[in-house]
Design a protein around this motif. Sequence first.
Motif, PDB file in Angstrom:
ATOM      1  N   ALA A 109      28.675  44.060  20.826  1.00  0.00           N
ATOM      2  CA  ALA A 109      29.216  42.557  20.411  1.00  0.00           C
ATOM      3  C   ALA A 109      27.976  41.801  19.364  1.00  0.00           C
ATOM      4  O   ALA A 109      29.309  40.790  18.498  1.00  0.00           O
ATOM      5  CB  ALA A 109      28.382  41.958  21.915  1.00  0.00           C
ATOM      6  N   ALA A 110      26.830  42.214  19.612  1.00  0.00           N
ATOM      7  CA  ALA A 110      26.543  42.072  17.917  1.00  0.00           C
ATOM      8  C   ALA A 110      27.237  42.333  17.081  1.00  0.00           C
ATOM      9  O   ALA A 110      27.081  41.325  15.586  1.00  0.00           O
ATOM     10  CB  ALA A 110      25.142  42.856  17.467  1.00  0.00           C
ATOM     11  N   ARG A 111      27.889  43.364  16.360  1.00  0.00           N
ATOM     12  CA  ARG A 111      28.743  43.137  15.401  1.00  0.00           C
ATOM     13  C   ARG A 111      29.737  42.310  14.815  1.00  0.00           C
ATOM     14  O   ARG A 111      29.948  42.334  13.948  1.00  0.00           O
ATOM     15  CB  ARG A 111      29.903  44.391  15.020  1.00  0.00           C
ATOM     16  N   VAL A 112      30.474  42.074  15.888  1.00  0.00           N
ATOM     17  CA  VAL A 112      31.347  40.714  15.861  1.00  0.00           C
ATOM     18  C   VAL A 112      30.924  39.443  16.134  1.00  0.00           C
ATOM     19  O   VAL A 112      30.966  38.653  15.330  1.00  0.00           O
ATOM     20  CB  VAL A 112      32.806  40.837  17.246  1.00  0.00           C
ATOM     21  N   ALA A 113      29.661  39.051  16.436  1.00  0.00           N
ATOM     22  CA  ALA A 113      28.977  37.936  16.338  1.00  0.00           C
ATOM     23  C   ALA A 113      28.566  37.485  14.730  1.00  0.00           C
ATOM     24  O   ALA A 113      28.514  36.566  14.955  1.00  0.00           O
ATOM     25  CB  ALA A 113      27.708  38.134  17.530  1.00  0.00           C
ATOM     26  N   GLU A 114      28.692  39.011  14.258  1.00  0.00           N
ATOM     27  CA  GLU A 114      27.952  39.093  12.836  1.00  0.00           C
ATOM     28  C   GLU A 114      29.012  37.784  11.833  1.00  0.00           C
ATOM     29  O   GLU A 114      29.120  37.935  11.300  1.00  0.00           O
ATOM     30  CB  GLU A 114      27.399  39.796  12.489  1.00  0.00           C
ATOM     31  N   ALA A 115      30.155  38.308  12.832  1.00  0.00           N
ATOM     32  CA  ALA A 115      32.095  38.299  11.686  1.00  0.00           C
ATOM     33  C   ALA A 115      32.299  36.658  12.629  1.00  0.00           C
ATOM     34  O   ALA A 115      33.465  36.668  12.167  1.00  0.00           O
ATOM     35  CB  ALA A 115      32.490  39.150  12.040  1.00  0.00           C
ATOM     36  N   GLY A 116      31.581  36.429  13.439  1.00  0.00           N
ATOM     37  CA  GLY A 116      31.628  35.212  13.577  1.00  0.00           C
ATOM     38  C   GLY A 116      33.126  34.947  15.076  1.00  0.00           C
ATOM     39  O   GLY A 116      32.690  34.128  15.000  1.00  0.00           O
ATOM     40  N   GLU A 117      32.657  35.966  15.839  1.00  0.00           N
ATOM     41  CA  GLU A 117      33.406  35.944  16.675  1.00  0.00           C
ATOM     42  C   GLU A 117      32.220  36.363  17.837  1.00  0.00           C
ATOM     43  O   GLU A 117      32.418  37.496  18.701  1.00  0.00           O
ATOM     44  CB  GLU A 117      34.075  37.185  17.005  1.00  0.00           C
ATOM     45  N   PRO A 118      31.613  35.764  18.560  1.00  0.00           N
ATOM     46  CA  PRO A 118      30.164  35.754  19.263  1.00  0.00           C
ATOM     47  C   PRO A 118      31.672  35.819  20.783  1.00  0.00           C
ATOM     48  O   PRO A 118      32.327  35.703  21.198  1.00  0.00           O
ATOM     49  CB  PRO A 118      29.290  34.907  19.775  1.00  0.00           C
ATOM     50  N   TRP A 119      30.936  37.018  21.413  1.00  0.00           N
ATOM     51  CA  TRP A 119      31.090  36.970  23.221  1.00  0.00           C
ATOM     52  C   TRP A 119      30.745  36.477  23.378  1.00  0.00           C
ATOM     53  O   TRP A 119      29.503  35.796  23.924  1.00  0.00           O
ATOM     54  CB  TRP A 119      31.101  38.406  23.739  1.00  0.00           C
ATOM     55  N   ILE A 120      31.489  35.273  24.912  1.00  0.00           N
ATOM     56  CA  ILE A 120      31.126  34.348  26.270  1.00  0.00           C
ATOM     57  C   ILE A 120      31.048  34.814  26.928  1.00  0.00           C
ATOM     58  O   ILE A 120      30.279  33.630  27.733  1.00  0.00           O
ATOM     59  CB  ILE A 120      31.590  32.605  25.349  1.00  0.00           C
ATOM     60  N   SER A 121      32.046  34.805  27.810  1.00  0.00           N
ATOM     61  CA  SER A 121      32.636  35.293  28.999  1.00  0.00           C
ATOM     62  C   SER A 121      32.589  36.319  29.769  1.00  0.00           C
ATOM     63  O   SER A 121      33.068  37.547  28.898  1.00  0.00           O
ATOM     64  CB  SER A 121      33.628  34.804  29.088  1.00  0.00           C
ATOM     65  N   TYR A 122      32.078  36.644  30.495  1.00  0.00           N
ATOM     66  CA  TYR A 122      31.983  37.847  31.529  1.00  0.00           C
ATOM     67  C   TYR A 122      32.418  37.473  32.861  1.00  0.00           C
ATOM     68  O   TYR A 122      32.144  36.708  33.200  1.00  0.00           O
ATOM     69  CB  TYR A 122      30.642  37.876  31.100  1.00  0.00           C
ATOM     70  N   PHE A 123      33.222  38.971  33.783  1.00  0.00           N
ATOM     71  CA  PHE A 123      33.474  38.469  34.678  1.00  0.00           C
ATOM     72  C   PHE A 123      33.038  39.048  36.147  1.00  0.00           C
ATOM     73  O   PHE A 123      33.173  40.842  35.543  1.00  0.00           O
ATOM     74  CB  PHE A 123      34.858  37.343  34.995  1.00  0.00           C
ATOM     75  N   ASN A 124      32.789  38.807  37.621  1.00  0.00           N
ATOM     76  CA  ASN A 124      33.064  39.975  38.437  1.00  0.00           C
ATOM     77  C   ASN A 124      33.978  40.324  38.307  1.00  0.00           C
ATOM     78  O   ASN A 124      35.199  39.309  38.967  1.00  0.00           O
ATOM     79  CB  ASN A 124      32.172  39.178  39.301  1.00  0.00           C
ATOM     80  N   PRO A 125      34.412  41.491  38.359  1.00  0.00           N
ATOM     81  CA  PRO A 125      36.354  41.863  39.349  1.00  0.00           C
ATOM     82  C   PRO A 125      36.851  41.011  40.225  1.00  0.00           C
ATOM     83  O   PRO A 125      37.264  40.787  39.982  1.00  0.00           O
ATOM     84  CB  PRO A 125      36.531  43.424  39.025  1.00  0.00           C
ATOM     85  N   GLU A 126      35.735  41.508  41.368  1.00  0.00           N
ATOM     86  CA  GLU A 126      35.979  40.874  42.914  1.00  0.00           C
ATOM     87  C   GLU A 126      35.839  39.634  42.805  1.00  0.00           C
ATOM     88  O   GLU A 126      36.880  38.760  43.643  1.00  0.00           O
ATOM     89  CB  GLU A 126      34.401  41.323  43.910  1.00  0.00           C
ATOM     90  N   GLU A 127      35.125  38.782  41.942  1.00  0.00           N
ATOM     91  CA  GLU A 127      34.622  36.740  41.900  1.00  0.00           C
ATOM     92  C   GLU A 127      36.412  36.816  41.279  1.00  0.00           C
ATOM     93  O   GLU A 127      36.789  35.202  41.633  1.00  0.00           O
ATOM     94  CB  GLU A 127      33.915  36.882  41.744  1.00  0.00           C
ATOM     95  N   LEU A 128      36.738  37.664  40.443  1.00  0.00           N
ATOM     96  CA  LEU A 128      37.276  37.051  39.443  1.00  0.00           C
ATOM     97  C   LEU A 128      38.954  36.881  40.214  1.00  0.00           C
ATOM     98  O   LEU A 128      39.492  35.867  40.140  1.00  0.00           O
ATOM     99  CB  LEU A 128      37.968  37.938  38.552  1.00  0.00           C
ATOM    100  N   ALA A 129      39.618  38.216  40.751  1.00  0.00           N
ATOM    101  CA  ALA A 129      40.550  38.260  42.192  1.00  0.00           C
ATOM    102  C   ALA A 129      40.575  37.177  42.883  1.00  0.00           C
ATOM    103  O   ALA A 129      41.584  36.604  43.058  1.00  0.00           O
ATOM    104  CB  ALA A 129      40.233  39.503  42.447  1.00  0.00           C
TER     105      ALA A 129
END
Length: 173
Positions: A109-129
Amino acid sequence: MVDDPAAQDWKRKRLDEQGIALPSSLTFVPVDFEKDSLGACLDRAGFDRTAPVCISWLGVTIYLTQQAVFETLRFVALSCAPGSEITFDFTVPDAELTERERSLRNAGAARVAEAGEPWISYFNPEELATNLRRIGFARAVSLDSEALNARYFSERLDGFRVTGSGHMMTAGT
């Protein structure tokens, strides 16, 4: 092909540079999922809402707000023809990871954030379903790396395996 406008331009230039001919059936639809309505963009491109579609939405949700993710998913559930399906990848919150998994993911995540693409969203699989069914999908199935490996890679002789905190979700109308 639906994609972020800048990413789509870059991909088109790479294809052109390599002399790769594009099929006449291919339509490019630039969409900024944080600002644009997917439905409006698809309608302008001539999208047929009466025919079932199979949507591959990979490598996207982690970069979007949850609001933008659910706007897109709601469009598919409520505006695409019955029998439509979307498959997308996502990753789980830190609390659902081991310390090692969390450390590896945070480094990526740190590597891609440095490239301007931060990771924003995360989901619990059961809640998402559950939320996918709530917004109109008839079914939603999530597979983690262990299930993906068992289903798709168990007979590979080269040792290839999916690793990490990523999951795949398939939801159908």
